[in-house]
Write a protein that holds these residues in place. Structure first.
Motif: not given
Length: 485
Positions: A342-368
């Motif tokens: 989180s910075t001014v104007g941006f939000q993001s998060i990632y998840y990666g499973s330690l087994r099985g190789g699954n995950g998701v990344v989301v990034m956006l240019n707002s404060g939500s």
């Protein structure tokens, strides 16, 4: 020859059919994700939402997603605008500020130095600091701070985060940041309590690790990270440069505040690169996630060995959830490594499973940050990512009568400096936490209410003298309050 030709044609037809099926299946799943958003607290029978509608609701101009399955990027897609004024669309190449996700990549760079025997993770940091020395005082109680302490936020060091600088304004050196000297806009880095006592999030500690990396390597931080981490992982569109080099300028998203207005200067500059300086996109971050998953399984040594990857994702000193540069979420039987940004104007998060190789990344240019959470939940549900999707479905009842709700109104002490105000206005029932906006309360029982965007439940009960008490349930924990008005 004729038989061989027929066999070849059959194999080609089979491969084409399978490819077409995979493409169609991916398109179907993308559509399901896009139309499957829901609030953290769902109401029974409520329909799911569309991603573009939710972007409009949260006043978010642009958003980008990457989905990982079986150790590979299965799809990535951009939505909306990187710059709403010029109508520049978000693509998979659009770069966002990653904020504190930078800390995860920083840890990879540090662990690489440990593998090369250039640093001992458990030695006094002052052994490696040349341009600056940590000012130990009585608060540290004679204990020395280690690099492992810095990466796991157990160093007892002050300063949670940094605000950044407007483009074109004077930038401090890292030594000036550490000393709290102008033009730095943050206080000096020092001990807040003895190291190892407890985890407490500290961007200040991460900046010390940045100075150590530069002192050990003799390189500027962005250059080292490019050569040692980003390039080996194939994160070719990412950079720690502050400000970003001209080659990246056309790819940079503009940041927006929570009401949808562009922030002054479009984005902030962070000389505190290790804590918040990474510019990247979900496609590149997916490469990081996959690279670390493969290293953890012992299937790749692009950047780190299996031993180092496992060390990075092991909670430090048995501190549940806090490892070296990432948080470990144990969701039922599945472990995920994760970090928000989180910075001014941006939000993001990632998840990666330690087994099985699954995950998701989301990034956006707002404060939500809430929108990012909704997207993660939708992806997890569509792809059946074990334990990452946890629905919380409530059955709503009709709002109790006004005279009943009036007896619940008032102010309740939650903590020494935390007051909850219960309001009944224009036929609606609200709670306002001190210093925050008011939120509507929805009834699940005549005396029990819940919020849509936070995992809080409020229960009202009458004493024998007729006075009303309030109990707050936060993430399953019961918190008793005291009426003060």
């Amino acid at each position: 020859m004729n038989t061989l030709f027929k066999l070849f044609a059959l194999i080609l037809l089979l491969l084409t059919t399978l490819t077409g099926y995979a493409q169609n299946n991916t398109k179907e799943n993308i559509a399901k994700v896009e139309n499957g958003l829901f609030a953290p607290i769902q109401i029974e029978g409520e329909k799911n939402w569309n991603i573009l509608d939710r972007m409009a609701f949260y006043k978010t101009p642009g958003l980008s997603i990457a989905v990982i399955q079986n150790y590979r990027l299965v799809w990535a897609k951009g939505y909306g605008f990187a710059n709403d004024s010029s109508k520049t669309p978000v693509t998979t190449q659009t770069l966002f500020q990653a904020g504190s996700i930078s800390k995860s990549l920083n840890s990879v760079g540090v662990l690489k130095l440990a593998e090369e025997k250039k640093i001992d993770l458990y030695a006094d940091i002052n052994i490696y600091l040349k341009s600056w020395k940590f000012p130990y005082d009585s608060l540290s109680k004679g204990k020395k701070i280690t690099m492992a302490n810095l990466l796991s936020h157990t160093g007892g060091i002050n300063l949670q985060g940094f605000g950044g600088y407007l483009p074109g304004k004077p930038l401090p050196t890292i030594v000036q940041v550490l000393n709290g000297e102008k033009p730095a806009n943050s206080p000096r880095i020092r001990s807040a309590f003895e190291p190892g006592l407890r985890p407490e999030y500290s961007g200040g500690g991460i900046i010390i690790s940045q100075q150590i990396v530069m002192d050990i390597t003799g390189q500027d931080y962005a250059g080292y990270m490019q050569q040692a981490v980003l390039k080996p992982l194939g994160m070719n569109n990412s950079t720690f440069s502050q400000p970003p080099a001209a080659v990246y300028e056309g790819k940079l998203a503009t940041g927006y505040n929570i009401v949808g207005n562009p922030i002054p200067g479009r984005y902030r500059i962070f000389p505190e690169q290790a804590a918040a300086g990474l510019w990247t996109n979900p496609t590149d971050l997916a490469k990081f996630v996959i690279g670390m998953q493969l290293a953890y399984e012992g299937k790749s040594v692009k950047v780190l060995t299996q031993q180092s990857a496992r060390l990075m994702f092991t909670p430090y000193q048995n501190k549940i959830g806090i490892a070296l540069g990432a948080f470990i979420n144990v969701l039922d039987s599945t472990k995920y490594f994760t970090h928000p940004g989180s910075t001014v104007g941006f939000q993001s998060i990632y998840y990666g499973s330690l087994r099985g190789g699954n995950g998701v990344v989301v990034m956006l240019n707002s404060g939500s940050q809430q929108l990012a959470t909704e997207v993660v939940n939708s992806v997890a549900k569509v792809y059946d990512f074990k334990d990452l999707y946890h629905p919380n479905i409530k059955k709503r009842i009709s709002t109790p009568a006004a005279d009943v709700l009036q007896t619940y109104t008032g102010q309740f002490q939650l903590a020494p400096n935390r007051v909850l105000t219960i309001l009944f206005e224009e036929g609606h029932f609200y709670v306002r936490m001190q210093g925050e906006m008011k939120r509507e309360l929805l009834a699940e029982a005549p005396n029990k209410f819940f919020l849509r965007d936070l995992p809080y439940e409020l229960e009202f009960a009458k004493d024998t003298d007729g006075s009303v008490n309030l109990v707050l349930y936060a993430d399953g924990q019961k918190v008793q309050t005291e009426r003060v008005k």
